[in-house]
Design a protein around this motif. Structure first.
Motif, short mmCIF file in Angstrom:
data_model
loop_
_atom_site.label_atom_id
_atom_site.label_comp_id
_atom_site.label_asym_id
_atom_site.label_seq_id
_atom_site.Cartn_x
_atom_site.Cartn_y
_atom_site.Cartn_z
N MET A 1 0.85 -1.19 0.00
CA MET A 1 0.00 0.00 0.00
C MET A 1 0.89 1.25 0.00
N ARG A 2 0.53 2.20 -0.86
CA ARG A 2 1.33 3.42 -0.95
C ARG A 2 1.17 4.25 0.32
N GLU A 3 2.29 4.74 0.84
CA GLU A 3 2.26 5.56 2.06
C GLU A 3 1.53 6.87 1.77
N ARG A 4 0.67 7.28 2.67
CA ARG A 4 -0.10 8.50 2.51
C ARG A 4 0.81 9.70 2.69
N PRO A 5 0.93 10.58 1.69
CA PRO A 5 1.84 11.73 1.82
C PRO A 5 1.34 12.73 2.87
N ASP A 6 2.28 13.49 3.43
CA ASP A 6 1.95 14.43 4.50
C ASP A 6 0.92 15.46 4.06
N PHE A 7 0.96 15.86 2.77
CA PHE A 7 0.07 16.94 2.36
C PHE A 7 -1.40 16.51 2.35
N LEU A 8 -1.67 15.21 2.50
CA LEU A 8 -3.05 14.75 2.58
C LEU A 8 -3.53 14.64 4.03
N PHE A 150 8.81 19.54 -5.91
CA PHE A 150 8.09 19.69 -4.65
C PHE A 150 8.88 19.04 -3.51
N SER A 151 9.01 19.76 -2.40
CA SER A 151 9.67 19.21 -1.22
C SER A 151 8.62 18.91 -0.16
N PRO A 152 8.69 17.71 0.43
CA PRO A 152 7.73 17.38 1.50
C PRO A 152 7.76 18.38 2.65
N HIS A 153 8.88 19.10 2.82
CA HIS A 153 8.98 20.09 3.89
C HIS A 153 8.01 21.24 3.68
N GLU A 154 7.58 21.45 2.42
CA GLU A 154 6.63 22.52 2.13
C GLU A 154 5.25 22.21 2.70
#
Length: 421
Positions: A1-8, A150-154
Motif C-alpha cells: 500500500m502506498r504511504e499516505r503523503p503528508d500533504f493529505l 516539490f519538497s515534503p517540507h513545504e
C-alpha cells in the motif's frame, strides 16, 4: 500500500478551520492582483492547473470519513471563473481563482495555507501565466516554477513544532476588558482600499515607515473608538487582534498555516498624548509579545485549545467546539489586523503587475484591516460587513493629519470562497 503523503493529512492549525463556517469566521482570505493587460481566462486556467503537480498540497479536496474531515487528492482541473458569472466553487477545491477584465481574485481557505504561503503560490501562478501568454519574464530564483521539485517540507506542520520551544509569558502585557461589537457581522463584506505613497512622506511620518503595525493600529483603534463611543463601557478598551506570521521568527519552508494572534490594547488616546508617545507605547506592547519565548507561549496556548477541538469525539462535537472557539475570539477584540509586509517580485515580472494586496473578511469581527507594500506604496484595506464609510473617512483624516498623504483609491466587494462544514 502506498504511504499516505503528508500533504493529505491536515495540519493542526489549518485542520481546525475545516470545522469552521467561512460565512461566520475568518476561515478564508483573499488577494487582489491587477495586471497591465486584460486577462485571458483559458491561459490562466491552464496555468493554474499546470501548477497543481508542483503544489500538491493545494490540489486537495475535503472529504468526510465517518466523523472526521480529511483531504483527498483531487485530480479534476481547477475551474477558473469570471467574477460574477454565478459559478460556485468547483471540484471541492479549497481555493478559487476568478477574474474580471485586468484583475485576478485569489481566495484561499486557511485549511490550506496562510497569507505568506498564498503569496508564494500566487507568484508562481503569475509567472506561469505571463510566460504562457508570451510576455518576457525571468525567474531570479525567488519563484517556485512549475519545473522545480516539490519538497515534503513545504507541507509539514511547522505550527505544532512550536510546542517544543521554551516559552514564557510576556514580561510586559496589558490585560484589558475588550470592547466587542454585539451586533451581527454576517452581511456582505465591502472593502475600502487606502493608499499611502511612501516617496512623499517627510519628517515624523517618514520615521514611522518601519513601524507599520505600530502606527496603523492606534490610528485605526482611535477611529473605532470614536465610532462606538456611544455604546462603549467606561472600563472597556479597543483591542486589535494582530495576526503574526511566525516564519520571520521561526524560519520554515512550509506553506501551511503558520501564524498566531497577539492582542494590542489601545490604552492612550491619541487626542490626549503626542502621536509619537502613543505609537511608541503601542510599539512596546507589540515588541513584548514578539520575543521568541513569548510567541512560543502564545502558540502553545493556541495549540492546547486546538487540540481540544480536534479531540472532540465526533464531527458535530468538533464543529460545535470550533464555533465556541470562534465566539470566544470574537469577544476579545474589535478588529483584526494583518501586515503582509513587502510583496517582492522579480523586476521583469513586476512591470506587468499593477496591484497585489490581501483582503481579509470581517465576519468574526466588525472590521478587518490588512497592510502591504508594493511599488513604493503602503496599501491598507479595511473590510467590513456592517458598513465602514464613516470610519474610513475618520481614519484617512487621521492619517492626513499626520501628513501621511492617504486617500481611498477603490471600493470593492471581494468574492470570498463559501465553505460550510
Amino acid at each position: 500500500m502506498r504511504e499516505r503523503p503528508d500533504f493529505l493529512t491536515p495540519d493542526l492549525l489549518g485542520g481546525s478551520y475545516l470545522y469552521a463556517d467561512s460565512s461566520s469566521s475568518d476561515a478564508v482570505f483573499g488577494f487582489v492582483v491587477s495586471l497591465t493587460a486584460t486577462v485571458d481566462g483559458q491561459i490562466l486556467e491552464d496555468a493554474v492547473n499546470a501548477l497543481m503537480t508542483r503544489f500538491p498540497q493545494f490540489a486537495v479536496k475535503v472529504e468526510k470519513d465517518g466523523e472526521e474531515y480529511s483531504f483527498a487528492e483531487e485530480t479534476a482541473p481547477v475551474h477558473v471563473c469570471r467574477q460574477g458569472d454565478g459559478r460556485e466553487t468547483s471540484s471541492g477545491h479549497l481555493f478559487e481563482v476568478s477574474y474580471a477584465h485586468k484583475t485576478l481574485f485569489f481566495c484561499f481557505h486557511r485549511a490550506l495555507t496562510d497569507e505568506r504561503g498564498a503569496v508564494t503560490f500566487i507568484r508562481s501562478v503569475l509567472f506561469r501565466y505571463l510566460t504562457d501568454s508570451g510576455y518576457e519574464v525571468e525567474n531570479d530564483g525567488s519563484i517556485l516554477a512549475g519545473d522545480s521539485v516539490f519538497s515534503p517540507h513545504e507541507a509539514e506542520d511547522a505550527f505544532v513544532k512550536m510546542d517544543d520551544i521554551p516559552a514564557s509569558r510576556p514580561v510586559w502585557y496589558m490585560d484589558a476588558k475588550a470592547f466587542s461589537f454585539s451586533g451581527t457581522c454576517s452581511g456582505p463584506c465591502t472593502t475600502a482600499v487606502i493608499r499611502i505613497p511612501l516617496s512623499k512622506l517627510k519628517g515624523q511620518a517618514k520615521s514611522w515607515l518601519d513601524l507599520t503595525t505600530a502606527f496603523v493600529a492606534p490610528l485605526f483603534s482611535d477611529s473605532v473608538q470614536k465610532e462606538f463611543a456611544g455604546i462603549m463601557a467606561d472600563d472597556e478598551y479597543i483591542v486589535a487582534s494582530i495576526r503574526v506570521n511566525l516564519r520571520q521568527y521561526f524560519p520554515t519552508p512550509s506553506l501551511r498555516p503558520f501564524f498566531t494572534e497577539i492582542p494590542l490594547v489601545y490604552n492612550r488616546d491619541i487626542g490626549e498624548y503626542p502621536a509619537n508617545t502613543v505609537i511608541m507605547s503601542q510599539k512596546k506592547l507589540i515588541e513584548a509579545q514578539l520575543k521568541a519565548d513569548a510567541l512560543a507561549y502564545n502558540a502553545q496556548r493556541k495549540i492546547s485549545c486546538l487540540e481540544k477541538v480536534m479531540d472532540a469525539p465526533c464531527l458535530s462535537g468538533k464543529i460545535g467546539a470550533e464555533r465556541d472557539v470562534m465566539g470566544e475570539r470574537a469577544s476579545t477584540a474589535a478588529y483584526s489586523l494583518c501586515n503582509v509586509g513587502n510583496i517582492i517580485l522579480p523586476e521583469s515580472l513586476s512591470r506587468y503587475i499593477v496591484e497585489f494586496y490581501p483582503v481579509l473578511p470581517s465576519f468574526l469581527y466588525p472590521f478587518s484591516v490588512t497592510t502591504s507594500r508594493l511599488h513604493g506604496e503602503l496599501v491598507i484595506t479595511v473590510t467590513s460587513s456592517i458598513g465602514a464609510d464613516a470610519l474610513c473617512r475618520r481614519f484617512v483624516g487621521l492619517l492626513d493629519e499626520y501628513e501621511m498623504g492617504a486617500y481611498v483609491s477603490d471600493r470593492l466587494s471581494f468574492p470570498f470562497l463559501k465553505y460550510v462544514p
